[in-house]
Design an enzyme around this catalytic site. Sequence first.
Site, PDB file in Angstrom:
ATOM      1  NE  ARG A 214      -1.569  17.618   6.560  1.00  0.00           N
ATOM      2  CZ  ARG A 214      -0.923  16.646   6.066  1.00  0.00           C
ATOM      3  NH1 ARG A 214       0.346  16.703   6.433  1.00  0.00           N
ATOM      4  NH2 ARG A 214      -1.321  15.792   5.173  1.00  0.00           N
TER       5      ARG A 214
ATOM      6  CG  ASN B  60      -1.450   5.396  -1.284  1.00  0.00           C
ATOM      7  OD1 ASN B  60      -2.196   5.303  -0.159  1.00  0.00           O
ATOM      8  ND2 ASN B  60      -0.587   6.714  -1.222  1.00  0.00           N
TER       9      ASN B  60
ATOM     10  CG  HIS C  30       6.240  12.451   4.679  1.00  0.00           C
ATOM     11  ND1 HIS C  30       6.373  14.075   5.004  1.00  0.00           N
ATOM     12  CD2 HIS C  30       5.145  12.475   3.976  1.00  0.00           C
ATOM     13  CE1 HIS C  30       5.287  14.416   4.543  1.00  0.00           C
ATOM     14  NE2 HIS C  30       4.576  13.844   3.663  1.00  0.00           N
TER      15      HIS C  30
ATOM     16  NE  ARG D  46       1.983   6.551   1.682  1.00  0.00           N
ATOM     17  CZ  ARG D  46       1.171   7.613   1.967  1.00  0.00           C
ATOM     18  NH1 ARG D  46      -0.250   7.156   1.730  1.00  0.00           N
ATOM     19  NH2 ARG D  46       1.478   8.408   2.797  1.00  0.00           N
TER      20      ARG D  46
ATOM     21  CD  GLU E  97       6.252   8.750  -0.731  1.00  0.00           C
ATOM     22  OE1 GLU E  97       5.825   9.759  -0.731  1.00  0.00           O
ATOM     23  OE2 GLU E  97       5.336   8.294   0.274  1.00  0.00           O
TER      24      GLU E  97
END
Length: 379
Positions: free
Chosen positions: A222, A7, A161, A72, A366
């Site tokens: 956020r 990643n 996601h 990813r 993941e």
Amino acid sequence: MLVLVINCGSSSVKYQVRDTAATGEDAQVIAKGLIENIGGAEIPTHTEALHIMAEALVEPLHGKTIDAIGHRVVHGGEIFSEPVIITEDVITKIDELSPLAPLHNPAHVLGIRAAQETYPGVPMVAVFDTAFHGTMPAHAYRYAVPEDFYEQYGVRRYGFHGTSHDYVTGIAADFLGVERSEFNGVIAHLGNGASITAIEKGACIDTSMGYTPLAGLIMGTRSGDIDPSALTSVMIQNPEITAEKMDTILNKQSGLLAIAGNNDMREVVEAMEGGDERAKLALDMTSYRLAKYIGGYHVAVGGMQALVFTAGIGENSSQFRELAISRLGALGIKLDAEANLVRGDEPRVISTKDSAIPVLVVPTNEEKAIAEATEALTK
Ligand code: AMP
């Protein structure tokens, strides 16, 4: 098969080597690590970072070689709706999608190039964070703005996601003994970033993140959904707040951090328990927003067979789950207070036997999902 999962961010590389043939998470994970400060004096580019990673992997690999690499990739736009073998054409397309993910896609391209140099000839797969949401119908992914926005700038809901929502959907259906293609559910991925997905017949039909990961739920830093006119109004009143600054404010200085003064769920819950009013308001807002989405998606999927919590907060914060579930009485959902306190790595039920809809906690993974997708395309 030994799969290296990578990643690549703009200044960091997170990696994991997994043995897909081994049984159990501990046996599958051969090595993992994080290299930070890429771009600094010691690690000027991703190439040096991957060399450092390759060095660190020599010992744990005991002379074995990496069979395949899974990357990813944040944004697959409207082009990629499933994992793909990386070719020159795929790299070009990931790069061309950079306007949609300016911080991520260019870094992924650098990471892929560096991996090609470090592991020449090893097959590589790109697994896109947006791909699982490719099944959304137009009425869910379009915004009611002029057609140009969509045609010229790609303004639509993409969702993120996806790898996690996909993985958790499969595990939840399995756990319930339902064919995945028959499973209707709502998956709440609540981590530092948070999103919720409506699953119909095992596929995504709506998700709370949008054109960017800013939309939807209130997150650590956020804002989630907000009236866009409030933002243009503030910017007109204070021209010092440029578009870039506003973007930073909404992504890095909002959410729990703005309301509670802290973006770590553990600490916000602790503060609330100690009587802190700001923390209480932040948690009320966050759980209320989540409950509204759950109600909406229950309708969207024609009645969910299960509500599923996953990711850092979803898996670990019994207090936050309780707050959210306490707002779902209208759906006949009842929390089993004792089951809610159980911790562990296995999928579990946290609702009572007489709850109208079961509530599950399903740990996400993941890296495992990326390794499996990589194996499926390269073996
Ligand atoms: P993730 O992005 O999935 O790694 O999730 C990170 C979030 O999970 C952070 O907001 C943490 O505060 C939260 N988290 C992790 N462990 C716990 C815990 N035991 N209780 C509450 N929140 C937790």
